[in-house]
Design an enzyme around this catalytic site. Structure first.
Site, short mmCIF file in Angstrom:
data_model
loop_
_atom_site.label_atom_id
_atom_site.label_comp_id
_atom_site.label_asym_id
_atom_site.label_seq_id
_atom_site.Cartn_x
_atom_site.Cartn_y
_atom_site.Cartn_z
N GLN A 118 0.82 -1.23 0.00
CA GLN A 118 0.00 0.00 0.00
C GLN A 118 0.85 1.27 0.00
O GLN A 118 0.32 2.35 -0.27
CB GLN A 118 -0.93 0.03 1.22
CG GLN A 118 -2.03 -1.02 1.15
CD GLN A 118 -2.94 -0.90 2.35
OE1 GLN A 118 -2.64 -1.42 3.41
NE2 GLN A 118 -4.04 -0.19 2.19
N CYS A 168 -10.66 0.14 3.60
CA CYS A 168 -9.25 0.01 3.26
C CYS A 168 -8.73 1.38 2.86
O CYS A 168 -9.41 2.09 2.11
CB CYS A 168 -9.10 -0.98 2.11
SG CYS A 168 -7.40 -1.22 1.59
N LEU A 169 -7.56 1.75 3.34
CA LEU A 169 -7.01 3.06 2.99
C LEU A 169 -6.78 3.18 1.49
O LEU A 169 -6.77 4.28 0.96
CB LEU A 169 -5.68 3.30 3.74
CG LEU A 169 -5.78 3.46 5.26
CD1 LEU A 169 -4.40 3.66 5.85
CD2 LEU A 169 -6.70 4.61 5.64
N HIS A 186 -7.01 -9.14 6.68
CA HIS A 186 -7.12 -8.09 5.64
C HIS A 186 -5.73 -7.70 5.13
O HIS A 186 -5.51 -7.59 3.92
CB HIS A 186 -7.86 -6.88 6.24
CG HIS A 186 -7.98 -5.71 5.31
ND1 HIS A 186 -9.18 -5.28 4.81
CD2 HIS A 186 -7.04 -4.87 4.80
CE1 HIS A 186 -8.97 -4.23 4.02
NE2 HIS A 186 -7.68 -3.96 4.01
N HIS A 241 -3.43 -8.30 1.38
CA HIS A 241 -2.70 -7.30 0.57
C HIS A 241 -1.39 -7.89 0.07
O HIS A 241 -0.94 -7.56 -1.03
CB HIS A 241 -2.38 -6.06 1.41
CG HIS A 241 -3.49 -5.05 1.46
ND1 HIS A 241 -3.96 -4.40 0.34
CD2 HIS A 241 -4.21 -4.56 2.50
CE1 HIS A 241 -4.92 -3.55 0.69
NE2 HIS A 241 -5.11 -3.63 2.00
NI NI Z 1 -6.44 -2.55 3.13
#
Ligand code: NI
Length: 179
Positions: free
Chosen positions: A51, A97-98, A139, A143
């Site tokens: 991310q 989610c960011l 979660h 990713h």
């Molecule tokens: Ni996320």
């Protein structure tokens, strides 16, 4: 300190598989601190390395432990996390989610997990988790496999979200061109 921007849905790095962490040195400690900073700055309770554009097997979690003080969190940094066992029993919880701003949806996942990971020194741990902790870990580990929470939704729900997701994707392309 390096400031990381959070990559948004549509950025290919979010779909790219990660490499394991194999060097446990000062630079990993710095990266961990930068990720914790980015997570808190963006008001998240978890963040995975992809991310912030880094394809490495690394996640940070910041669990709120005090309802009266949102800044009071228990921080976890996990290198090479891997789920070893999970309960058959599942539970449905709202997830966001960011990397997918402004969308929250109910996602069904195992209620309990057992996992292993390494700390910043490379020491290996095996722990069990349930509740919100298990939820965030699953979660974030997703990713690392290039999986996003919207992938868990029913085809119908995904269809309903298609417009919003497409807009995020278009926005992320504009941002990539500007960068
Ligand atoms: Ni996320």
């Amino acid at each position: 300190m390096k400031k990381y921007a959070v990559k948004i849905y549509g950025d290919p790095v979010l779909r790219k598989p990660v490499e394991p962490i194999d060097t446990f040195d000062e630079s990993l400690e710095e990266f961990a601190a930068d990720m914790v900073h980015a997570m808190i700055e963006h008001d998240g309770i978890g963040l995975a390395a992809p991310q912030v554009g880094v394809s490495k097997s690394f996640i940070v979690i910041g669990l709120p432990v005090n309802a009266d003080d949102p800044d009071d969190r228990k921080i976890f940094t996990m290198a090479n996390p891997e789920i070893l066992e999970e309960s058959e029993e599942t539970v449905v919880m709202d997830e966001g989610c960011l990397s997918i701003p402004d969308i929250t949806e109910e996602v069904e996942r195992p209620e309990w997990i057992k996992l292993k990971f390494q700390d910043l020194k490379g020491e290996e741990y095996e722990i069990e988790a349930d509740g919100i902790f298990a939820r965030v870990i699953q979660h974030e580990i997703d990713h690392l496999d290039g999986v996003l929470f919207v992938d868990h939704l029913s085809p119908l729900k995904r269809t309903l979200l298609r417009g919003k997701l497409k807009r995020l994707h278009e926005d992320s392309k504009v941002r990539a061109e500007e960068a």
